[in-house]
Design an enzyme around this catalytic site. Structure first.
Site, PDB file in Angstrom:
ATOM      1  N   LYS A  67       0.839  -1.214   0.000  1.00  0.00           N
ATOM      2  CA  LYS A  67       0.000   0.000   0.000  1.00  0.00           C
ATOM      3  C   LYS A  67       0.870   1.259   0.000  1.00  0.00           C
ATOM      4  O   LYS A  67       0.603   2.206  -0.752  1.00  0.00           O
ATOM      5  CB  LYS A  67      -0.932  -0.018   1.216  1.00  0.00           C
ATOM      6  CG  LYS A  67      -1.956  -1.154   1.175  1.00  0.00           C
ATOM      7  CD  LYS A  67      -2.926  -1.093   2.338  1.00  0.00           C
ATOM      8  CE  LYS A  67      -2.263  -1.480   3.648  1.00  0.00           C
ATOM      9  NZ  LYS A  67      -1.860  -2.905   3.674  1.00  0.00           N
ATOM     10  N   THR A  68       1.899   1.286   0.830  1.00  0.00           N
ATOM     11  CA  THR A  68       2.800   2.443   0.859  1.00  0.00           C
ATOM     12  C   THR A  68       3.536   2.594  -0.463  1.00  0.00           C
ATOM     13  O   THR A  68       3.723   3.711  -0.967  1.00  0.00           O
ATOM     14  CB  THR A  68       3.809   2.297   2.011  1.00  0.00           C
ATOM     15  OG1 THR A  68       3.098   2.173   3.247  1.00  0.00           O
ATOM     16  CG2 THR A  68       4.727   3.502   2.084  1.00  0.00           C
ATOM     17  N   ASP A 112      -1.036   6.782   6.420  1.00  0.00           N
ATOM     18  CA  ASP A 112      -1.012   5.357   6.728  1.00  0.00           C
ATOM     19  C   ASP A 112      -1.838   5.107   7.987  1.00  0.00           C
ATOM     20  O   ASP A 112      -1.926   5.973   8.865  1.00  0.00           O
ATOM     21  CB  ASP A 112       0.434   4.905   6.954  1.00  0.00           C
ATOM     22  CG  ASP A 112       0.596   3.399   6.843  1.00  0.00           C
ATOM     23  OD1 ASP A 112      -0.374   2.731   6.440  1.00  0.00           O
ATOM     24  OD2 ASP A 112       1.683   2.895   7.167  1.00  0.00           O
ATOM     25  N   THR A 161      -5.505  -1.407   7.085  1.00  0.00           N
ATOM     26  CA  THR A 161      -5.676  -2.855   7.137  1.00  0.00           C
ATOM     27  C   THR A 161      -7.059  -3.202   7.683  1.00  0.00           C
ATOM     28  O   THR A 161      -7.435  -4.376   7.694  1.00  0.00           O
ATOM     29  CB  THR A 161      -4.597  -3.487   8.034  1.00  0.00           C
ATOM     30  OG1 THR A 161      -4.662  -2.893   9.337  1.00  0.00           O
ATOM     31  CG2 THR A 161      -3.212  -3.251   7.459  1.00  0.00           C
ATOM     32  N   ARG A 220       6.635  -8.165   1.518  1.00  0.00           N
ATOM     33  CA  ARG A 220       7.504  -7.635   2.571  1.00  0.00           C
ATOM     34  C   ARG A 220       8.274  -8.759   3.265  1.00  0.00           C
ATOM     35  O   ARG A 220       9.471  -8.649   3.525  1.00  0.00           O
ATOM     36  CB  ARG A 220       6.684  -6.847   3.593  1.00  0.00           C
ATOM     37  CG  ARG A 220       7.513  -6.299   4.759  1.00  0.00           C
ATOM     38  CD  ARG A 220       6.638  -5.523   5.727  1.00  0.00           C
ATOM     39  NE  ARG A 220       6.152  -4.297   5.118  1.00  0.00           N
ATOM     40  CZ  ARG A 220       5.100  -3.615   5.568  1.00  0.00           C
ATOM     41  NH1 ARG A 220       4.402  -4.078   6.593  1.00  0.00           N
ATOM     42  NH2 ARG A 220       4.723  -2.503   4.984  1.00  0.00           N
TER      43      ARG A 220
END
Length: 336
Positions: A67-68, A112, A161, A220
């Site tokens: 997402k980032t 975020d 999330t 990640r």
């Protein structure tokens, strides 16, 4: 079980280094999430052709899926600057006023964990997102007055999330809503090979496939364990990552064939051995494993549920037959 989990998909201090080196810069470099990519490409090209800001974007899905990264890609594709802030850091009106008054025309504001924004700040964002102004109340009581402070047009990119924790009015103000999905093993293999190339390390195809299989569908985690396996290959091998050094490294790290670590196995062992397959409440399970209840519910349980190892029932958490099979334990008759 104290300390940070190596295999967790949540961000840890180690990931700052990963962000700087392995993050793709544009949509053509981004691997996976094909539907999201295609839609964003259309929206971005249309906005650029009209000379307008991109509509506000909400990105949601499990942690570690990019997402980032997508927020930074949107900024690069729009040739705009990006300001990054965490939702919990926006605790007062002064915080959001200082950010929005300093924003330039067409900039991207990335928040975020947007579901954790303070209620007062969230209400201030309503007018900022719709009318590009801030309504500031000055004074109290009968003498109070509202000051309308204009701000430059910008694009808000929110990441969460827990989309269910966003209020209806906040969700409705996002024109583009994108759900990020878990990655396939083939996509993870492509990501690992790309990352290995950036890190200038060679990796065999079978080792790459093994890393992808143990990465829990999360880029990640894949990048994180790739860097640690690279360390083992450099110290204990000839620098090349093969299947042998991969198995050895992941075994020493504590990551098993399905990507479970000691924390995951501790929860499974508590449900299967200590409580003999009986339903267990969350608080009881947290006390039995010396783990925080929120960590179990938000970090450990989701992957175990995806694997079919545990089930949430009205009476509590229960281990399923697949959990006993993975641990090599004979299930009780009630579970069979």
């Amino acid at each position: 079980m104290d300390g940070e989990r190596f295999i967790t998909s949540t961000k840890i201090q180690l990931d700052n280094e990963l962000d700087l080196t392995l993050r793709p810069k544009n949509l053509s470099e981004y691997i996976g999430q094909e539907k999201v990519k295609k839609n964003l490409e259309v929206y971005i090209n249309a906005a650029k052709a009209r000379g307008e800001c991109l509509d506000h974007v909400l990105l949601y899905g499990p942690p570690g899926l990019g997402k980032t990264t997508i927020a930074h890609i949107i900024a690069n594709e729009m040739n705009a600057d990006i300001k990054v802030v965490s939702g919990p850091a926006l605790s007062s009106m002064l915080d959001i006023v200082s950010i929005l008054t300093g924003i330039e025309e067409g900039d991207i504001l990335f928040i975020d964990e947007i579901h954790r924004v303070n209620k007062t700040v969230e209400e201030a964002l309503y007018s900022a997102m719709e009318d590009f102004r801030l309504d500031i109340v000055q004074g109290k009581g009968p003498g109070a007055r509202t000051i309308k402070l204009p701000v430059n047009k910008f694009t808000l990119v929110g990441a969460t999330t827990r989309t269910g924790m966003l209020t209806g009015p906040m969700r409705d103000r996002f024109g583009v809503i994108c759900r990020l999905e878990i990655y396939s093993r083939e996509e993870l293999c492509t990501i690992i090979k790309r990352s290995a190339g950036i890190l200038k390390v060679s990796i065999d195809d079978d080792a790459c496939a093994e890393l992808a299989r143990r990465s829990r569908g999360t880029p990640r985690i894949a990048n994180r364990i790739l860097k640690r396996v690279r360390d083992f290959a450099q110290v204990m091998g000839n620098g090349n990552i093969d299947i042998g050094i991969t198995d050895k490294a992941l075994g020493m790290i504590g990551v098993d064939d399905l990507g479970l670590d000691e924390n995951d196995r501790a929860v499974l062992e508590a449900l299967t051995l200590r409580f003999s397959g009986k339903p267990v409440g969350l608080d009881t399970l947290a006390a039995a494993t010396n783990e925080d209840a929120g960590t179990i519910e938000d970090v450990i349980e989701p992957y175990l549920i995806q694997l079919g190892f545990i089930s949430r029932t009205p009476r509590g958490r229960m281990a399923m037959p697949l959990a006993y099979k993975h641990l090599g334990i004979e299930p009780p008759e009630t579970v069979q």
